[in-house]
Design a protein around this motif. Structure first.
Motif, PDB file in Angstrom:
ATOM      1  N   TYR A  92      -4.805   5.201  -0.034  1.00 59.84           N
ATOM      2  CA  TYR A  92      -4.021   5.590  -1.213  1.00 59.84           C
ATOM      3  C   TYR A  92      -4.406   6.997  -1.673  1.00 59.84           C
ATOM      4  O   TYR A  92      -3.544   7.857  -1.883  1.00 59.84           O
ATOM      5  N   GLY A  96       2.629   1.745  -3.190  1.00 61.39           N
ATOM      6  CA  GLY A  96       1.688   2.311  -4.156  1.00 61.39           C
ATOM      7  C   GLY A  96       1.511   3.807  -3.963  1.00 61.39           C
ATOM      8  O   GLY A  96       1.414   4.553  -4.936  1.00 61.39           O
ATOM      9  N   VAL A  97       1.477   4.247  -2.698  1.00 62.55           N
ATOM     10  CA  VAL A  97       1.348   5.685  -2.423  1.00 62.55           C
ATOM     11  C   VAL A  97       2.576   6.432  -2.949  1.00 62.55           C
ATOM     12  O   VAL A  97       2.451   7.474  -3.597  1.00 62.55           O
ATOM     13  N   THR A 140      -8.071   0.385   1.419  1.00 63.58           N
ATOM     14  CA  THR A 140      -6.871   0.533   0.597  1.00 63.58           C
ATOM     15  C   THR A 140      -6.962   1.779  -0.269  1.00 63.58           C
ATOM     16  O   THR A 140      -6.044   2.602  -0.290  1.00 63.58           O
ATOM     17  N   TYR A 141      -8.072   1.934  -0.960  1.00 64.02           N
ATOM     18  CA  TYR A 141      -8.191   3.060  -1.884  1.00 64.02           C
ATOM     19  C   TYR A 141      -8.331   4.383  -1.143  1.00 64.02           C
ATOM     20  O   TYR A 141      -7.811   5.408  -1.590  1.00 64.02           O
ATOM     21  N   ALA A 201       2.010   1.560  -9.388  1.00 62.95           N
ATOM     22  CA  ALA A 201       1.179   1.941  -8.238  1.00 62.95           C
ATOM     23  C   ALA A 201      -0.106   1.120  -8.204  1.00 62.95           C
ATOM     24  O   ALA A 201      -0.505   0.607  -7.148  1.00 62.95           O
ATOM     25  N   THR A 250      -1.905  10.145  -1.211  1.00 65.18           N
ATOM     26  CA  THR A 250      -1.393  10.643  -2.486  1.00 65.18           C
ATOM     27  C   THR A 250      -1.752  12.115  -2.668  1.00 65.18           C
ATOM     28  O   THR A 250      -0.919  12.921  -3.101  1.00 65.18           O
ATOM     29  N   LEU A 267      -1.357  -1.546  -5.371  1.00 69.54           N
ATOM     30  CA  LEU A 267      -2.683  -1.474  -4.750  1.00 69.54           C
ATOM     31  C   LEU A 267      -3.426  -2.789  -4.883  1.00 69.54           C
ATOM     32  O   LEU A 267      -4.103  -3.238  -3.942  1.00 69.54           O
ATOM     33  N   LEU A 298       0.831  -1.202   0.000  1.00 73.67           N
ATOM     34  CA  LEU A 298       0.000   0.000   0.000  1.00 73.67           C
ATOM     35  C   LEU A 298       0.867   1.254   0.000  1.00 73.67           C
ATOM     36  O   LEU A 298       0.652   2.174  -0.806  1.00 73.67           O
TER      37      LEU A 298
END
Length: 158
Positions: free
Chosen positions: A112, A59-60, A108-109, A92, A116, A96, A56
Motif C-alpha cells: 500500500y 485501498g491503493v 499489505t502495508y 482505503a 501509493t 486495507l 489491497l
C-alpha cells in the motif's frame, strides 16, 4: 511441480497436496504418486487471496485519490473536497483491513505504502508538473522493485 506421468495410487491422494509427489516402493512394485488437480481447499484459498488483493489494490486507488486531493483541499478549507478526501482515506483503511485478513500485515502495508507513494508522485508529475530529479526517479524504481520482491518472493516464516 512434479512431472506428469507415473502410476497413481488413489488411496494416497487424500494425503497429498497440489503439485506434491511421492515415490513409494514395496511388495515388488513401485508407485509414483502425483496430484495434479487442485484441492477444494487450495482453490478456496486462491479465491480468498484474489479477493484480498482486490481489496489491497482498491485501498491503493482510494488512498492515492485521497492523498492527491489533499493539495486541492487547500488545508481543508474547501469543505466538499475535504469531505471527499476524508471519505476516501477511511475507505482505503477499510480496504486495507479486509486485505490483512489474508495477506500478512507487513506485506499489505508495504505494498500500500509503496504503490501509493508512486501513484501520488505520478499524479504530481502530471497535474502540477512536479518532476522528480534522477535520485527521486531511482528511489521510485527501488520502491516498485521492493513491492515486487515482497509480494512475489517474500515469505513469512512460521
Amino acid at each position: 511441480m512434479c512431472p506428469r506421468g507415473g502410476m497413481v495410487d488413489t488411496k494416497d491422494l487424500k494425503s497429498l497436496h497440489f503439485g506434491e509427489c511421492r515415490f513409494e516402493s514395496g511388495r515388488g512394485h513401485h508407485n509414483f504418486v502425483c496430484l495434479f488437480q487442485p484441492s477444494l481447499e487450495i482453490m478456496f484459498f486462491s479465491m480468498k487471496l484474489a479477493v484480498a488483493y482486490f481489496f489491497l489494490f482498491s485501498g491503493v486507488v482510494l488512498g492515492s485519490t485521497a492523498n492527491s486531493l489533499l493539495k486541492l483541499t487547500e488545508g481543508f478549507t474547501k469543505p466538499l473536497l475535504s469531505i471527499f478526501c476524508s471519505v476516501f482515506i477511511i475507505l482505503a483503511v477499510y480496504c486495507l483491513s479486509k486485505a490483512m485478513t489474508v495477506i500478512p500485515a507487513g506485506f499489505t502495508y508495504a505494498t500500500y505504502g509503496g504503490l501509493t507513494i508512486t501513484a501520488v508522485t505520478l499524479f504530481g508529475m502530471f497535474k502540477y508538473n512536479q518532476v522528480p530529479n534522477i535520485y527521486g526517479i531511482i528511489g521510485l524504481l527501488f520502491i516498485i522493485a521492493g513491492v515486487i520482491l515482497v509480494n512475489y518472493f517474500g515469505r513469512i516464516s512460521s
